[in-house]
Design an enzyme around this catalytic site. Structure first.
Site, PDB file in Angstrom:
ATOM      1  N   ARG A 119      10.588 -12.818  -1.937  1.00  0.00           N
ATOM      2  CA  ARG A 119       9.207 -12.394  -1.776  1.00  0.00           C
ATOM      3  C   ARG A 119       8.406 -12.808  -3.000  1.00  0.00           C
ATOM      4  O   ARG A 119       8.769 -12.466  -4.130  1.00  0.00           O
ATOM      5  CB  ARG A 119       9.199 -10.859  -1.629  1.00  0.00           C
ATOM      6  CG  ARG A 119       7.841 -10.276  -1.353  1.00  0.00           C
ATOM      7  CD  ARG A 119       7.941  -8.888  -0.790  1.00  0.00           C
ATOM      8  NE  ARG A 119       8.276  -7.861  -1.768  1.00  0.00           N
ATOM      9  CZ  ARG A 119       7.892  -6.603  -1.671  1.00  0.00           C
ATOM     10  NH1 ARG A 119       7.166  -6.220  -0.636  1.00  0.00           N
ATOM     11  NH2 ARG A 119       8.235  -5.721  -2.567  1.00  0.00           N
ATOM     12  N   THR A 123       1.744 -12.681  -3.738  1.00  0.00           N
ATOM     13  CA  THR A 123       1.170 -12.736  -2.383  1.00  0.00           C
ATOM     14  C   THR A 123       1.923 -11.830  -1.414  1.00  0.00           C
ATOM     15  O   THR A 123       1.433 -11.561  -0.312  1.00  0.00           O
ATOM     16  CB  THR A 123       1.244 -14.167  -1.823  1.00  0.00           C
ATOM     17  OG1 THR A 123       2.634 -14.518  -1.703  1.00  0.00           O
ATOM     18  CG2 THR A 123       0.540 -15.159  -2.740  1.00  0.00           C
ATOM     19  N   ASP A 215      13.984   0.265  -4.538  1.00  0.00           N
ATOM     20  CA  ASP A 215      14.443  -1.076  -4.158  1.00  0.00           C
ATOM     21  C   ASP A 215      15.847  -0.970  -3.580  1.00  0.00           C
ATOM     22  O   ASP A 215      16.811  -0.670  -4.288  1.00  0.00           O
ATOM     23  CB  ASP A 215      14.431  -1.990  -5.389  1.00  0.00           C
ATOM     24  CG  ASP A 215      14.743  -3.427  -5.001  1.00  0.00           C
ATOM     25  OD1 ASP A 215      15.816  -3.670  -4.403  1.00  0.00           O
ATOM     26  OD2 ASP A 215      13.902  -4.302  -5.268  1.00  0.00           O
ATOM     27  N   ASP A 218      18.611  -3.258  -5.182  1.00  0.00           N
ATOM     28  CA  ASP A 218      19.041  -2.788  -6.499  1.00  0.00           C
ATOM     29  C   ASP A 218      19.877  -1.529  -6.403  1.00  0.00           C
ATOM     30  O   ASP A 218      20.878  -1.375  -7.105  1.00  0.00           O
ATOM     31  CB  ASP A 218      17.815  -2.517  -7.397  1.00  0.00           C
ATOM     32  CG  ASP A 218      17.271  -3.809  -7.992  1.00  0.00           C
ATOM     33  OD1 ASP A 218      18.007  -4.807  -8.058  1.00  0.00           O
ATOM     34  OD2 ASP A 218      16.086  -3.817  -8.393  1.00  0.00           O
TER      35      ASP A 218
HETATM   36  N1  URA Z   1      11.931  -3.438  -0.383  1.00  0.00           N
HETATM   37  C1  URA Z   1      12.613  -2.374  -0.861  1.00  0.00           C
HETATM   38  O1  URA Z   1      13.792  -2.487  -1.166  1.00  0.00           O
HETATM   39  N2  URA Z   1      11.962  -1.206  -0.989  1.00  0.00           N
HETATM   40  C2  URA Z   1      10.684  -1.037  -0.646  1.00  0.00           C
HETATM   41  O2  URA Z   1      10.147   0.066  -0.781  1.00  0.00           O
HETATM   42  C3  URA Z   1       9.977  -2.174  -0.166  1.00  0.00           C
HETATM   43  C4  URA Z   1      10.623  -3.356  -0.033  1.00  0.00           C
END
Ligand code: URA
Length: 224
Positions: A119, A123, A215, A218
């Site tokens: 990502r 953007t 995330d 992570d």
């Molecule tokens: N990706 C993630 O891992 N968490 C989010 O909140 C948004 C995208």
């Protein structure tokens, strides 16, 4: 299971959108444990695996059945069995891998594909860096896996790649969805049902789901 939740995050979800919120108490309970910021990497990974089993069960509820003749120790019977439709699970790297093992526990003979998208943090648009899928996608029930449906841009792009590769019968499984992402996704791919454990409130200014769980990649891999 409810078909969809009331609107959240500013605006209604598209009328008739094929969204299933798997709201079994066990799913809600496990998701709450996972969301907690103090959940360890091991706890998060284990809970995600457990949730994937329950979500996979819901997402595959309409798999076609046929019957075969068998004999139990007591008698002959005509018994239901999956109709031989081939399955393919596609993990959206890397967090999708956290759902994959449980899906394969459910259907060990399924083929596996992977889509890698990163990502652009400015953007929020996805860019493909990897795609590997099995042959005969047009004959398979395809389940695309990504725990977070945030902006929906990655999910839209992943499913577009799978369609380009021949996929026809596609469904999407996530754990937490943002209303904005659901709108984006169901507008782009109205033919692809979404199964999620929750629809959260909104996206923040950097595209994270709120309240969300942070995330997912992570937290799954312990990389932060
Ligand atoms: N990706 C993630 O891992 N968490 C989010 O909140 C948004 C995208």
């Amino acid at each position: 299971m409810s078909d969809r939740k009331p609107e959240a995050g500013g605006g209604a979800l598209p009328e008739g959108a094929n969204i299933r919120v798997a709201d079994h108490p066990l799913i809600k309970h496990k998701l709450t444990l996972m969301r907690r910021k103090e959940a360890s990497t091991f706890e998060f990974r284990t809970l995600l695996h457990e949730l994937a089993t329950l979500l996979g069960y819901e997402a595959l509820r309409d798999l076609p059945l046929t019957t075969i003749d068998i004999e139990t120790p007591l008698t002959a019977m005509e018994a239901p069995i999956l109709s031989g439709k081939k399955l393919c699970f596609v993990s959206v790297l890397r967090a999708g891998d956290g759902l994959l093992g449980a899906m394969l526990d459910l259907v060990p003979s399924a083929r596996v594909g992977q889509v890698g998208l990163f990502r652009d943090e400015k953007t929020l648009q996805p860019h493909k860096y990897f795609l590997k899928v099995p042959h005969s996608l047009d004959q398979r029930v395809i389940v695309v896996l990504d725990p977070m449906l945030a902006t929906g841009n990655s999910a839209v792009a992943a499913v577009a790649e799978i369609k380009k590769a021949g996929g026809l019968d596609i469904r999407f499984v996530c754990v937490v969805a943002a209303p904005e992402g659901l709108r984006n996704f169901t507008e782009a791919h109205p033919d692809v049902p979404v199964t999620t454990a929750a629809i959260d409130d909104h996206l923040n200014e950097v595209g994270y789901i709120v309240p969300g769980l942070g995330d997912a990649g992570d937290r799954l891999f312990g990389t932060k």
